[in-house]
Design an enzyme around this catalytic site. Structure first.
Site, PDB file in Angstrom:
ATOM      1  N   CYS A 133     -20.065 -24.918  -1.709  1.00  0.00           N
ATOM      2  CA  CYS A 133     -18.908 -25.592  -1.122  1.00  0.00           C
ATOM      3  C   CYS A 133     -19.268 -26.536   0.026  1.00  0.00           C
ATOM      4  CB  CYS A 133     -17.906 -24.558  -0.612  1.00  0.00           C
ATOM      5  SG  CYS A 133     -17.557 -23.270  -1.810  1.00  0.00           S
ATOM      6  N   HIS A 192     -12.522 -25.940   6.912  1.00  0.00           N
ATOM      7  CA  HIS A 192     -12.903 -25.495   5.569  1.00  0.00           C
ATOM      8  C   HIS A 192     -11.700 -24.802   4.940  1.00  0.00           C
ATOM      9  CE1 HIS A 192     -15.613 -24.706   2.340  1.00  0.00           C
ATOM     10  NE2 HIS A 192     -15.479 -23.393   2.447  1.00  0.00           N
ATOM     11  N   GLU A 207     -13.452 -18.798  10.651  1.00  0.00           N
ATOM     12  CA  GLU A 207     -13.490 -20.188  11.090  1.00  0.00           C
ATOM     13  C   GLU A 207     -12.716 -20.377  12.398  1.00  0.00           C
ATOM     14  OE1 GLU A 207     -13.044 -24.687   9.246  1.00  0.00           O
ATOM     15  OE2 GLU A 207     -12.199 -22.995   8.136  1.00  0.00           O
ATOM     16  N   LYS A 217      -6.911 -28.315   1.673  1.00  0.00           N
ATOM     17  CA  LYS A 217      -7.057 -27.542   0.428  1.00  0.00           C
ATOM     18  C   LYS A 217      -5.716 -26.982  -0.017  1.00  0.00           C
ATOM     19  CE  LYS A 217     -11.906 -26.052   0.837  1.00  0.00           C
ATOM     20  NZ  LYS A 217     -12.306 -26.739   2.073  1.00  0.00           N
ATOM     21  N   HIS A 263      -9.439 -26.379  -3.764  1.00  0.00           N
ATOM     22  CA  HIS A 263     -10.830 -26.305  -3.316  1.00  0.00           C
ATOM     23  C   HIS A 263     -11.719 -26.949  -4.376  1.00  0.00           C
ATOM     24  CE1 HIS A 263     -14.520 -25.137  -1.639  1.00  0.00           C
ATOM     25  NE2 HIS A 263     -14.244 -23.912  -1.243  1.00  0.00           N
ATOM     26  N   PHE A 313     -20.762 -20.425   0.252  1.00  0.00           N
ATOM     27  CA  PHE A 313     -21.432 -19.212  -0.206  1.00  0.00           C
ATOM     28  C   PHE A 313     -22.940 -19.407  -0.025  1.00  0.00           C
ATOM     29  CE2 PHE A 313     -18.150 -17.555  -3.544  1.00  0.00           C
ATOM     30  CZ  PHE A 313     -17.369 -17.086  -2.512  1.00  0.00           C
TER      31      PHE A 313
END
Length: 402
Positions: free
Chosen positions: A162, A294, A305, A326, A331, A390
């Site tokens: 991502c 994010h 975050e 998003k 996403h 990830f």
């Protein structure tokens, strides 16, 4: 150290098939997430996504091109054409040799893989098309962009889940800043919305069945999207000399690794990336007015975050605006940072902060100004865009108004 600016932008995503359409949707807080439409979708537990609807590839590409272009490559080329048209650049002579393309992509040609695995395992065919490998490889889009626009300098693909797009754009920024290159086409794309692509993500149990609601106490997971965001990064003096319309300046970049867990995010890793981008751009933290988060809509990401932002900015965090687009376009995995960069440009150029839609109820662990549900008019001089992937791979870009 050369200054680096953005002189062209292009996109196709669930909100729009051009930059103006996408930004208008963001201003309106429109949701591009809807029911998925593809073969065997009824076999999935997750049936929503930020899918590009109303797109007809046959109207844009000929049969020979479609035999080489997976959906993610098609999206990339369409967005690159828009970005190049806006920039007004033509890559010839020395400029062509000192310019290249760096793109972010995580899954490669998943649609092509899905179709050909079906052909072999489900339909019993013993042959596939001879172009399957060059169609599905992760670097296909970057290669086709380099060929279409005569880019003969550094050209490659970054795959960091991502964070792929942010890593790619950061590399492009550093190449121009160092003097290695004059201009770069950069950004990212992804198209995972096929049966196999969604089925794999279902297994993680982080997907929402109804909506993406970042930072809301009622959030229940992420929603996948697809599309591309492509930009022309250029040496400032080169852009100024030719009278280019400068969208914004890239000020700083940082990347870190959590070195901790393959899927769980780390507050410390995220905070180091945010602090690193500020330090790289020599930016006082009080100058930052907006952060494109994010903001996946998962419990773990959102609270981590917010904690990282609070740690870095201290009391200034209370006056920061932070939103996740998003919630509108989904996403885009490897392409997500690129599409989200459009919201940063809109904040700097137009003074419009894109909202976090779907927000229903405050979460004490996400107690920041998340610009809930409606866009906001506000003048900001410096913005950040976060990407936390990830594998614990983090990438943050800082941008400023010129």
């Amino acid at each position: 150290m050369n200054r680096v600016v953005i002189t062209g932008a292009g996109t196709i995503n669930a909100l729009g098939q051009t930059v103006p359409d996408t930004l208008q949707a963001m201003r309106e807080g429109r949701c591009g997430i809807s029911a998925l439409e593809f073969r065997d979708v009824e076999r999935l537990a997750i049936r929503i996504g930020g899918q590009v609807k109303g797109y007809e590839p046959e109207a844009v590409f000929n049969r020979q091109q479609l035999s080489l272009y997976d959906r993610f490559t098609q999206f990339t080329l369409l967005a690159a054409r828009e970005a190049m048209a806006q920039s007004g650049l033509c890559f010839e002579g020395e400029l062509a040799h000192r310019s290249g393309v760096v793109l972010g992509n995580s899954g490669g040609g998943l649609t092509t893989q899905d179709e050909n695995y079906r052909a072999v395992y489900e339909e019993g065919k013993n042959r596939v098309h001879p172009f399957v490998v060059p169609k599905l490889m992760n670097n296909a889009a970057a290669s086709h962009v380099s060929m279409e626009f005569n880019l003969k300098g550094p050209s490659f693909t970054v795959a960091t889940a991502c964070a792929s797009s942010n890593h790619a754009m950061g590399q492009a920024f550093q190449m121009i800043r160092s003097g290695m290159c004059r201009a770069m086409i950069t950004g990212g794309s992804e198209s995972m919305l096929c049966f196999g692509g969604v089925k794999a993500w279902e297994g993680l149990r982080v997907m929402s069945k109804d909506a993406c609601r970042p930072f809301s106490a009622t959030r229940n997971g992420m929603v996948q999207g697809e599309g591309a965001g492509i930009f022309v990064f250029e040496d400032y003096e080169h852009a100024r000399a030719r009278g280019a319309d400068i969208l914004c300046e890239v000020l700083g970049f940082a990347m870190t690794s959590d070195a901790a867990d393959i899927v769980m995010p780390s507050k410390q890793g995220a905070a180091r990336a945010i602090s690193g981008a500020l330090a790289d751009g020599r930016i006082d933290k009080d100058r930052v007015g907006y952060i494109n988060a994010h903001g996946t809509g998962t419990t773990a990401n959102d609270k981590t975050e917010c904690a990282a932002v609070a740690d870095v900015f201290g009391t200034h965090a209370d006056s920061l605006m932070i939103s996740s687009t998003k919630s509108m376009h989904g996403h885009l995995i490897g392409g997500t940072g690129a599409v989200e960069l459009l919201a940063c440009i809109m904040a700097l150029r137009d003074g419009v902060i894109a909202p976090t839609i779907g927000y229903e109820e405050p979460d004490p662990e996400c107690a920041l100004d998340v610009v809930p549900n409606e866009a906001r008019d506000a003048q900001v001089d410096v913005v950040l865009t976060n990407a936390f992937a990830f594998g614990g791979l983090n990438a943050v870009l800082a941008l400023g108004r010129v």
